[in-house]
Design a protein around this motif. Structure first.
Motif, PDB file in Angstrom:
ATOM      1  N   HIS A  92       0.778  -1.230  -0.053  1.00  0.00           N
ATOM      2  CA  HIS A  92       0.041   0.046  -0.025  1.00  0.00           C
ATOM      3  C   HIS A  92       0.884   1.191  -0.093  1.00  0.00           C
ATOM      4  O   HIS A  92       1.754   1.479   0.838  1.00  0.00           O
ATOM      5  CB  HIS A  92      -0.973  -0.007   1.395  1.00  0.00           C
ATOM      6  CG  HIS A  92      -1.970   1.236   1.317  1.00  0.00           C
ATOM      7  ND1 HIS A  92      -3.148   0.764   0.652  1.00  0.00           N
ATOM      8  CD2 HIS A  92      -1.850   2.230   2.059  1.00  0.00           C
ATOM      9  CE1 HIS A  92      -3.741   1.993   0.798  1.00  0.00           C
ATOM     10  NE2 HIS A  92      -3.264   2.625   1.644  1.00  0.00           N
TER      11      HIS A  92
ATOM     12  N   ASP B 283       0.825   5.333   0.066  1.00  0.00           N
ATOM     13  CA  ASP B 283       0.088   6.546   0.435  1.00  0.00           C
ATOM     14  C   ASP B 283       0.564   7.920  -0.306  1.00  0.00           C
ATOM     15  O   ASP B 283       1.761   8.313   0.105  1.00  0.00           O
ATOM     16  CB  ASP B 283      -0.029   6.884   1.791  1.00  0.00           C
ATOM     17  CG  ASP B 283      -0.850   5.795   2.421  1.00  0.00           C
ATOM     18  OD1 ASP B 283      -2.072   5.522   2.162  1.00  0.00           O
ATOM     19  OD2 ASP B 283      -0.299   5.002   3.457  1.00  0.00           O
TER      20      ASP B 283
ATOM     21  N   HIS C 211      -2.998   4.735  -3.235  1.00  0.00           N
ATOM     22  CA  HIS C 211      -4.117   5.212  -2.463  1.00  0.00           C
ATOM     23  C   HIS C 211      -3.802   6.882  -2.721  1.00  0.00           C
ATOM     24  O   HIS C 211      -2.739   7.224  -2.169  1.00  0.00           O
ATOM     25  CB  HIS C 211      -4.022   4.942  -0.990  1.00  0.00           C
ATOM     26  CG  HIS C 211      -5.114   5.816  -0.127  1.00  0.00           C
ATOM     27  ND1 HIS C 211      -4.980   5.761   1.254  1.00  0.00           N
ATOM     28  CD2 HIS C 211      -5.947   6.505  -0.397  1.00  0.00           C
ATOM     29  CE1 HIS C 211      -6.258   6.576   1.716  1.00  0.00           C
ATOM     30  NE2 HIS C 211      -6.426   7.117   0.703  1.00  0.00           N
TER      31      HIS C 211
ATOM     32  N   MET D 294      -4.336  10.609  -2.177  1.00  0.00           N
ATOM     33  CA  MET D 294      -4.908  11.747  -1.195  1.00  0.00           C
ATOM     34  C   MET D 294      -4.353  12.995  -1.779  1.00  0.00           C
ATOM     35  O   MET D 294      -3.624  13.709  -1.294  1.00  0.00           O
ATOM     36  CB  MET D 294      -4.395  11.448   0.397  1.00  0.00           C
ATOM     37  CG  MET D 294      -5.236  10.385   0.932  1.00  0.00           C
ATOM     38  SD  MET D 294      -4.020   9.752   2.392  1.00  0.00           S
ATOM     39  CE  MET D 294      -3.150   8.359   1.484  1.00  0.00           C
TER      40      MET D 294
ATOM     41  N   ASP E 189      -8.680   0.995   5.966  1.00  0.00           N
ATOM     42  CA  ASP E 189      -7.253   1.821   6.211  1.00  0.00           C
ATOM     43  C   ASP E 189      -7.350   2.541   7.253  1.00  0.00           C
ATOM     44  O   ASP E 189      -7.861   3.487   7.400  1.00  0.00           O
ATOM     45  CB  ASP E 189      -7.006   2.422   4.732  1.00  0.00           C
ATOM     46  CG  ASP E 189      -5.685   3.184   4.857  1.00  0.00           C
ATOM     47  OD1 ASP E 189      -4.740   2.827   5.705  1.00  0.00           O
ATOM     48  OD2 ASP E 189      -5.476   3.710   3.853  1.00  0.00           O
TER      49      ASP E 189
HETATM   50 ZN    ZN Z   1      -3.671   4.710   2.737  1.00  0.00          ZN
END
Ligand code: ZN
Ligand code: DX5
Length: 213
Positions: free
Chosen positions: A31, A33, A64, A66, A173
């Motif tokens: 994963h 970020d 992921h 953001m 998450d």
């Molecule tokens: Zn995340």
């Protein structure tokens, strides 16, 4: 339960080593970020560092986003061929169009919901998604405590996807550990992200295996 360790809690001075370690320890996804300092009050990594992660990883990447400008970032990361790219519904005016764009690169599209966003917000997108990611912390930082309202939310989403797209996975998450993994499993969750629990554990392989229930 599949486990996606979040490299946000890895040692960035030895990032390739840490990525290799979690892959050799049996994780299912890596994963990643990506934070832009606008959508969330933190700034992380771009394609230069993520391509080094992709090189070191023997498991597929789960990116992921953001960020504020989702389309720009999707185009930036698509050449790295991650398994999933997820974007926040709170930050996207045309989520359906972006789902199609992600899929056009041969990448599985996923949508992320912040703690306040109801599962019904993806009702009419569900059949086109490979995964829905439910945040169980406010996005931006590792090491925060688990917000347990994600459990009834996952149950509602589980009922919805069974009807509309049983293939669509549910990922959670934030603040995941051996303390809440059984409740997450019972709520219908398929994949958990775990950052500090895995990377701060004295035995990372044991930590990953304790979540693969
Ligand atoms: Zn995340
Ligand atoms: C938070 C990130 C998470 C974070 C999870 O915005 O999306 O992936 O790294 O870290 P832990 O497991 O420590 O809550």
């Amino acid at each position: 339960m599949k486990v996606a360790p979040s490299i946000l809690s890895a040692d960035f001075g030895h990032l390739a080593r840490d990525v290799e370690e979690i892959c050799n320890s049996g994780c299912d996804l890596v994963h990643v970020d990506v934070m832009d300092g606008h959508f969330v009050p933190n700034l992380t990594i771009g394609p230069v560092v993520v391509s080094a992660v992709a090189k070191a990883a023997t498991k597929p990447l789960d990116i992921h986003l953001m960020v504020e400008n989702n389309t720009f970032f999707v185009e930036l990361f698509a050449p790295l061929k991650p398994e999933y790219i997820s974007f926040h519904i709170e930050e996207e005016k045309h989520p359906h169009r972006l789902i199609q764009k992600i899929r056009s690169y041969g990448i599985k599209p996923a949508i992320v919901l912040n703690p306040h966003t109801p599962p019904e917000s993806v009702e009419f997108l569900l059949k086109d998604l490979d995964m829905v990611l439910l945040m169980s912390v406010n996005p931006g930082f590792g090491g925060q405590s688990f917000i347990d309202s994600v459990l009834p939310k996952a149950k509602r989403l589980d009922a919805m996807r069974k009807q509309m797209n049983p293939e669509c996975l549910i990922e959670v998450d934030g603040g995941v550990s051996d303390k809440n993994i059984v409740a997450l499993k019972d709520a219908g969750v398929d994949v958990v992200v775990a950052g500090s629990y895995v990377f701060k554990h004295t035995n990372r392989k044991e930590a990953i295996e304790s979540l693969q229930i």
